[in-house]
Design an enzyme around this catalytic site. Sequence first.
Site, mmCIF file in Angstrom:
data_model
loop_
_atom_site.group_PDB
_atom_site.id
_atom_site.type_symbol
_atom_site.label_atom_id
_atom_site.label_comp_id
_atom_site.label_asym_id
_atom_site.label_seq_id
_atom_site.Cartn_x
_atom_site.Cartn_y
_atom_site.Cartn_z
ATOM 1 N N HIS A 17 0.838 -1.203 0.000
ATOM 2 C CA HIS A 17 0.000 0.000 0.000
ATOM 3 C C HIS A 17 0.880 1.262 0.000
ATOM 4 O O HIS A 17 0.618 2.206 -0.740
ATOM 5 C CB HIS A 17 -0.882 0.053 1.255
ATOM 6 N N LYS A 41 -16.664 -7.053 5.353
ATOM 7 C CA LYS A 41 -15.927 -8.151 5.987
ATOM 8 C C LYS A 41 -15.474 -7.667 7.361
ATOM 9 O O LYS A 41 -15.128 -6.496 7.533
ATOM 10 C CB LYS A 41 -14.730 -8.558 5.113
ATOM 11 N N ARG A 90 -2.212 -5.982 -8.413
ATOM 12 C CA ARG A 90 -1.075 -6.837 -8.105
ATOM 13 C C ARG A 90 -0.969 -7.908 -9.174
ATOM 14 O O ARG A 90 -0.149 -7.883 -10.045
ATOM 15 C CB ARG A 90 -1.243 -7.463 -6.721
ATOM 16 N N SER A 128 -3.141 -8.136 2.619
ATOM 17 C CA SER A 128 -3.328 -7.999 4.071
ATOM 18 C C SER A 128 -3.793 -9.327 4.667
ATOM 19 O O SER A 128 -3.393 -9.690 5.773
ATOM 20 C CB SER A 128 -4.330 -6.889 4.372
#
Length: 159
Positions: A17, A41, A90, A128
């Site tokens: 990040h 979530k 990514r 993460s």
Amino acid sequence: MRTALYPGSFDPVSLGHIDLIKRAARIFDKVMVGVAQNLHKKPLFSNEERLAMLKEAVKGLERVEVVAFDGLVVDFARKHGIRVLIRGLRMISDFEYEFQMTLTNRRFAEDIETIFLMPSEQYSFLSSTLLKESAALGADISMFVPKCVEDKLKERLAR
Ligand code: ADP
């Protein structure tokens, strides 16, 4: 002045990040990093913790501001006169979700563009979720996160 908004859950913030924030800060006059408060979530870290870790992690970076936001990203952007969103890509696996979200956002706000940046390859596989899983299993994750996040993860997982 050109401002970009980089929204995310940052649960917790990783060096991937941060890599993106630095890249965005080279292109825009100001980068607002938006920490989402209303996550569907359940996060490991609270709104306040995610915000505090990000603020600590970007300390010293010029033209970067960390803010909390609630509700639709495009509404928040509009309210602040922001026309550009930053998201990260990514691997190919990110593409489908990001594609869907960008086109949905575009239907809500035609005047707001999303720009994708790619991190350095050393972070291009980092998420993460994987960080939290690895840390829980005792892995050394210091090469992937700011020091404050490493400490906080250790403290949380030791409970
Ligand atoms: P969200 O729940 O909104 O996906 P994340 O915090 O997981 O929030 O991610 C925010 C944005 O940062 C997403 O666009 C994601 O693809 C990107 N991102 C996450 N990890 C990395 C990384 N290691 N390198 C570059 N971008 C990343």
